[in-house]
Design a protein around this motif. Sequence first.
Motif, PDB file in Angstrom:
ATOM      1  N   VAL A 155       0.840  -1.206   0.000  1.00  0.00           N
ATOM      2  CA  VAL A 155       0.000   0.000   0.000  1.00  0.00           C
ATOM      3  C   VAL A 155       0.871   1.250   0.000  1.00  0.00           C
ATOM      4  N   ALA A 156       1.933   1.245   0.823  1.00  0.00           N
ATOM      5  CA  ALA A 156       2.832   2.402   0.905  1.00  0.00           C
ATOM      6  C   ALA A 156       3.500   2.657  -0.444  1.00  0.00           C
ATOM      7  N   ALA A 157       3.901   1.557  -1.120  1.00  0.00           N
ATOM      8  CA  ALA A 157       4.549   1.718  -2.421  1.00  0.00           C
ATOM      9  C   ALA A 157       3.582   2.291  -3.450  1.00  0.00           C
ATOM     10  N   ARG A 158       2.339   1.799  -3.459  1.00  0.00           N
ATOM     11  CA  ARG A 158       1.342   2.288  -4.417  1.00  0.00           C
ATOM     12  C   ARG A 158       1.011   3.764  -4.157  1.00  0.00           C
ATOM     13  N   ALA A 159       0.880   4.129  -2.870  1.00  0.00           N
ATOM     14  CA  ALA A 159       0.508   5.511  -2.515  1.00  0.00           C
ATOM     15  C   ALA A 159       1.700   6.457  -2.507  1.00  0.00           C
ATOM     16  N   GLN A 160       2.923   5.878  -2.604  1.00  0.00           N
ATOM     17  CA  GLN A 160       4.159   6.660  -2.567  1.00  0.00           C
ATOM     18  C   GLN A 160       4.283   7.452  -1.267  1.00  0.00           C
ATOM     19  N   VAL A 161       4.005   6.748  -0.168  1.00  0.00           N
ATOM     20  CA  VAL A 161       4.175   7.312   1.175  1.00  0.00           C
ATOM     21  C   VAL A 161       4.920   6.278   2.009  1.00  0.00           C
ATOM     22  N   SER A 162       5.268   6.654   3.225  1.00  0.00           N
ATOM     23  CA  SER A 162       5.967   5.719   4.105  1.00  0.00           C
ATOM     24  C   SER A 162       5.001   4.718   4.719  1.00  0.00           C
ATOM     25  N   GLU A 163       5.532   3.595   5.188  1.00  0.00           N
ATOM     26  CA  GLU A 163       4.698   2.618   5.875  1.00  0.00           C
ATOM     27  C   GLU A 163       4.119   3.216   7.160  1.00  0.00           C
ATOM     28  N   ALA A 164       4.855   4.120   7.797  1.00  0.00           N
ATOM     29  CA  ALA A 164       4.373   4.769   9.009  1.00  0.00           C
ATOM     30  C   ALA A 164       3.125   5.600   8.724  1.00  0.00           C
ATOM     31  N   THR A 165       3.115   6.240   7.546  1.00  0.00           N
ATOM     32  CA  THR A 165       1.935   7.030   7.162  1.00  0.00           C
ATOM     33  C   THR A 165       0.735   6.118   6.946  1.00  0.00           C
ATOM     34  N   VAL A 166       0.941   4.985   6.273  1.00  0.00           N
ATOM     35  CA  VAL A 166      -0.155   4.028   6.072  1.00  0.00           C
ATOM     36  C   VAL A 166      -0.678   3.551   7.424  1.00  0.00           C
ATOM     37  N   SER A 167       0.245   3.278   8.349  1.00  0.00           N
ATOM     38  CA  SER A 167      -0.155   2.822   9.678  1.00  0.00           C
ATOM     39  C   SER A 167      -0.993   3.872  10.398  1.00  0.00           C
ATOM     40  N   ARG A 168      -0.584   5.151  10.241  1.00  0.00           N
ATOM     41  CA  ARG A 168      -1.348   6.216  10.898  1.00  0.00           C
ATOM     42  C   ARG A 168      -2.753   6.314  10.308  1.00  0.00           C
ATOM     43  N   VAL A 169      -2.877   6.129   8.993  1.00  0.00           N
ATOM     44  CA  VAL A 169      -4.193   6.154   8.359  1.00  0.00           C
ATOM     45  C   VAL A 169      -5.043   4.989   8.872  1.00  0.00           C
ATOM     46  N   LEU A 170      -4.449   3.806   8.920  1.00  0.00           N
ATOM     47  CA  LEU A 170      -5.184   2.612   9.363  1.00  0.00           C
ATOM     48  C   LEU A 170      -5.669   2.750  10.798  1.00  0.00           C
ATOM     49  N   ASN A 171      -4.851   3.419  11.625  1.00  0.00           N
ATOM     50  CA  ASN A 171      -5.193   3.537  13.049  1.00  0.00           C
ATOM     51  C   ASN A 171      -5.808   4.878  13.400  1.00  0.00           C
ATOM     52  N   ARG A 172      -6.146   5.654  12.340  1.00  0.00           N
ATOM     53  CA  ARG A 172      -6.858   6.923  12.508  1.00  0.00           C
ATOM     54  C   ARG A 172      -6.105   7.897  13.418  1.00  0.00           C
ATOM     55  N   ARG A 173      -4.784   7.934  13.276  1.00  0.00           N
ATOM     56  CA  ARG A 173      -3.960   8.840  14.071  1.00  0.00           C
ATOM     57  C   ARG A 173      -3.922  10.226  13.451  1.00  0.00           C
ATOM     58  N   GLN A 174      -3.528  11.200  14.274  1.00  0.00           N
ATOM     59  CA  GLN A 174      -3.348  12.561  13.761  1.00  0.00           C
ATOM     60  C   GLN A 174      -2.063  12.651  12.950  1.00  0.00           C
ATOM     61  N   GLY A 175      -1.880  13.785  12.305  1.00  0.00           N
ATOM     62  CA  GLY A 175      -0.640  14.021  11.578  1.00  0.00           C
ATOM     63  C   GLY A 175      -0.677  13.613  10.125  1.00  0.00           C
ATOM     64  N   VAL A 176      -1.869  13.304   9.597  1.00  0.00           N
ATOM     65  CA  VAL A 176      -2.007  12.938   8.180  1.00  0.00           C
ATOM     66  C   VAL A 176      -3.023  13.878   7.548  1.00  0.00           C
ATOM     67  N   SER A 177      -2.626  14.541   6.475  1.00  0.00           N
ATOM     68  CA  SER A 177      -3.546  15.463   5.811  1.00  0.00           C
ATOM     69  C   SER A 177      -4.655  14.694   5.116  1.00  0.00           C
ATOM     70  N   LYS A 178      -5.756  15.379   4.845  1.00  0.00           N
ATOM     71  CA  LYS A 178      -6.878  14.733   4.164  1.00  0.00           C
ATOM     72  C   LYS A 178      -6.451  14.244   2.780  1.00  0.00           C
ATOM     73  N   LYS A 179      -5.627  15.036   2.092  1.00  0.00           N
ATOM     74  CA  LYS A 179      -5.185  14.656   0.758  1.00  0.00           C
ATOM     75  C   LYS A 179      -4.390  13.356   0.800  1.00  0.00           C
ATOM     76  N   THR A 180      -3.471  13.259   1.763  1.00  0.00           N
ATOM     77  CA  THR A 180      -2.662  12.049   1.893  1.00  0.00           C
ATOM     78  C   THR A 180      -3.512  10.864   2.312  1.00  0.00           C
ATOM     79  N   ARG A 181      -4.443  11.124   3.246  1.00  0.00           N
ATOM     80  CA  ARG A 181      -5.323  10.041   3.693  1.00  0.00           C
ATOM     81  C   ARG A 181      -6.137   9.493   2.513  1.00  0.00           C
ATOM     82  N   ASP A 182      -6.622  10.389   1.655  1.00  0.00           N
ATOM     83  CA  ASP A 182      -7.409   9.949   0.496  1.00  0.00           C
ATOM     84  C   ASP A 182      -6.557   9.120  -0.467  1.00  0.00           C
TER      85      ASP A 182
END
Length: 332
Positions: A8-35
Motif C-alpha cells: 500500500v505504501a509503495a502504491r501511494a508513494q508514502v511511508s509505511e508509518a503514514t499508512v499505519s497512521r491512516v489505518l489507526n486513525r492517528r493525527q498528523g495525516v492530511s486529508k489529501k494524503t489520507r485519500d
Amino acid sequence: MKVGITEVAARAQVSEATVSRVLNRRQGVSKKTRDVVERAMAELGYERATQGQLVAVVTEFISNPFFAGVAERIESALAPHGLKTILCPAFPGGVQEREFITSLVDKGVAAVVFLSASNTVEGADTETYEMLRARRIPYVGVNGQFADDVPAPVFSTDDELAAELAVDHLYQLGHRTIGMVSGPSGNHPADKRVQGFISAMAKRGIEDAERWVIRQSYTVEGGQASASMLLALGATAIVAASDYMALGVIRGIRRQGRSVPRDVSVIGYDGSMITEFLDPPLTTVRQPAERLALEVGRSILALVGNRHVPNGELLFDPELVIRSTTAPPPSP
C-alpha cells in the motif's frame, strides 16, 4: 498474494508509518494524503483487520425515525475512517444490552455509543461500563446522562429548553390549560422534559403544573391513554415528549369527537421527517440530529485515537417547528 502495508505504501508513494497512521486513525495525516492511501488500499484490495474496527450503537427505538436517523448519520461520519457500526437493538439497561457488549468486546469492538439506552435509566447497572473501562474501550452517551461515577462524554438535546419552547408557543397563542404527556419516571430525558415543563408553566404564573403531567410509555398507545386523562381535566393544548406520543394524543383527541387544532392543540418532540407529512402536519420541537451525530463521530474518532475528549454532558439547542397542529384555543 496477501496485500500488506508495504505494498500500500509503495502504491501511494508514502511511508509505511503514514499508512499505519491512516489505518489507526492517528493525527498528523492530511486529508489529501489520507485519500491517496485509502484509494491505494481500494485499488490493491487491501482488507483492514476486523479487530478494533467495530463501533456498537446500542439503542431501543429502531422503529423510531429519529433514532434510526441518528444511527445512520453516525455510520456516515465513521465509515470514511474505516470504522464499521453495528446496530444493537436492546431494552435499556436489560440483560440483552450487556450480552451484546460482552460479545462484541471479544470481537474487537473499538467503541460503544449508548443512544438513549441504559444511559437514560435512573440507577442502571454500571457493570457494562466497568467492563468497557477495564478493557480500555471508550464509550459515549446520546440523550441520557450517565451516573456520576461513570466518567464519559454525553451529547444531548436540551430537554428543558425544548419544553420551554413548546410552552411558550402555546402560551403566546392564548392557551392556559396546557397538559404534558411524558415518558416513565426514572427516564432521564423524560424527567428533564417534565422539569422544563413545570418550570416554564411556573414562569408564566401557573403554579399547579404537576397535575397537568401524565407519565406513560413512549408509544402511540401511551399518548392516546394520556390524552383521555388530560382532556378530562380540560386541557386545550398538549405537549408530547415524542412524536410517536403526539400521534397517539391526536388519535385520542379524535376518538373523543374533537379535532386538532380547532379544539385541542398538539406539539410533538424529535422532529423526524415524517411529521411534515401527517394530516395535519405536526408542530414539533426538532432535535438537532445532524449536529448530535457529527459530534458523536468526532468524539469516537478522537477516543479511539487516544486523544482527550471532555467527560460530562454537552447540550445542543432544539428548534421549534411550527406547522398545523397548533392554533389559538377555542372560544368559550
